[in-house]
Design a protein around this motif. Structure first.
Motif, PDB file in Angstrom:
ATOM      1  N   ALA A   7      45.099  43.748  34.443  1.00 53.98           N
ATOM      2  CA  ALA A   7      45.789  42.390  34.239  1.00 53.98           C
ATOM      3  C   ALA A   7      47.218  42.670  33.253  1.00 53.98           C
ATOM      4  O   ALA A   7      47.080  43.528  32.499  1.00 53.98           O
ATOM      5  N   PRO A   9      50.110  40.194  30.783  1.00 53.67           N
ATOM      6  CA  PRO A   9      50.143  39.063  30.205  1.00 53.67           C
ATOM      7  C   PRO A   9      50.542  37.701  31.141  1.00 53.67           C
ATOM      8  O   PRO A   9      50.085  36.670  30.837  1.00 53.67           O
ATOM      9  N   ALA A  12      47.835  35.231  32.924  1.00 56.21           N
ATOM     10  CA  ALA A  12      47.054  34.491  32.100  1.00 56.21           C
ATOM     11  C   ALA A  12      46.698  33.194  32.633  1.00 56.21           C
ATOM     12  O   ALA A  12      45.686  32.574  32.575  1.00 56.21           O
ATOM     13  N   PHE A  46      44.096  34.088  26.493  1.00 62.24           N
ATOM     14  CA  PHE A  46      44.168  35.306  27.602  1.00 62.24           C
ATOM     15  C   PHE A  46      45.477  36.149  27.443  1.00 62.24           C
ATOM     16  O   PHE A  46      45.144  37.403  27.504  1.00 62.24           O
ATOM     17  N   ARG A  47      46.387  35.528  27.263  1.00 61.09           N
ATOM     18  CA  ARG A  47      47.870  36.238  27.323  1.00 61.09           C
ATOM     19  C   ARG A  47      47.809  37.268  26.039  1.00 61.09           C
ATOM     20  O   ARG A  47      48.096  38.494  26.226  1.00 61.09           O
ATOM     21  N   ILE A  50      45.117  39.957  26.499  1.00 59.83           N
ATOM     22  CA  ILE A  50      45.497  40.966  27.253  1.00 59.83           C
ATOM     23  C   ILE A  50      46.767  41.947  26.825  1.00 59.83           C
ATOM     24  O   ILE A  50      46.702  43.252  27.054  1.00 59.83           O
ATOM     25  N   ALA A  53      44.984  44.160  23.938  1.00 57.38           N
ATOM     26  CA  ALA A  53      43.818  45.007  24.284  1.00 57.38           C
ATOM     27  C   ALA A  53      44.034  46.142  23.916  1.00 57.38           C
ATOM     28  O   ALA A  53      44.853  47.120  24.315  1.00 57.38           O
ATOM     29  N   THR A  58      40.696  44.090  31.025  1.00 57.21           N
ATOM     30  CA  THR A  58      40.870  42.852  31.737  1.00 57.21           C
ATOM     31  C   THR A  58      41.487  43.486  33.156  1.00 57.21           C
ATOM     32  O   THR A  58      42.545  44.067  33.136  1.00 57.21           O
ATOM     33  N   TYR A  70      39.045  37.842  38.712  1.00 56.01           N
ATOM     34  CA  TYR A  70      39.244  38.589  37.199  1.00 56.01           C
ATOM     35  C   TYR A  70      37.811  38.982  36.662  1.00 56.01           C
ATOM     36  O   TYR A  70      36.861  38.431  37.101  1.00 56.01           O
ATOM     37  N   LEU A  72      36.645  40.648  32.690  1.00 55.73           N
ATOM     38  CA  LEU A  72      36.917  41.092  31.394  1.00 55.73           C
ATOM     39  C   LEU A  72      35.602  41.655  30.943  1.00 55.73           C
ATOM     40  O   LEU A  72      34.505  41.286  30.909  1.00 55.73           O
TER      41      LEU A  72
END
Length: 158
Positions: A7, A9, A12, A46-47, A50, A53, A58, A70, A72
């Protein structure tokens, strides 16, 4: 054809939609319509997750260029008694893709064959059967989430 990739950003917003849609599709028999209608958009969280991380993974599944699922996974977040060092935190896809192999591809990319664990709703037979096929078994640990209308979850470990 389903493809799985890390994934980014910019995914998201779609990840948030998949998660919220997945909750509405999978938990409509467990949670009230009002509760499900008020699910928040966590796109910014989420953005950030990611983009920052370090140890978690993800991944997203694409079908014809559209992100449709998706997963995670990563080290346990808040559990003192985690049975494994790796936890599948989320795995969602649009229900129209059930049985397509998307869930398997996401699980393989996020967890592989490593020892891990996850939590799933106690009354979620489709998910429980999927995880059993992948070697996860309930370990007898159960919890309820008051903030989720006392939704009961079970832990599965492999």
């Amino acid at each position: 054809m389903i493809t799985v990739r890390p994934a980014v950003p910019d995914d998201a917003e779609r990840i948030t939609d998949i998660r919220n849609t997945g909750w509405r599709e999978a938990y409509a028999h467990l949670l009230s319509a009002d509760f499900l209608a008020e699910l928040s958009s966590d796109a910014e969280a989420f953005r950030r997750g990611i983009a920052n991380a370090r140890r978690s993974v993800t991944v997203v599944a694409e079908l014809d260029g559209e992100v449709v699922g998706y997963a995670l996974a990563g080290p346990p977040a808040d559990e003192d008694d985690a049975p494994r060092d790796w936890c599948l935190r989320h795995l969602y896809q649009y229900s129209r893709l059930h049985g397509s192999g998307t869930g398997q591809a996401l699980l393989d990319a996020a967890v592989g064959d490593r020892p891990s664990y996850l939590w799933t709703a106690e009354d979620n037979p489709r998910a429980i059967a999927f995880y059993r096929r992948n070697g996860f078994l309930p370990d007898g640990t159960r919890k309820t989430a008051p903030e989720w209308e006392n939704l009961a979850s079970i832990r599965m470990v492999r």
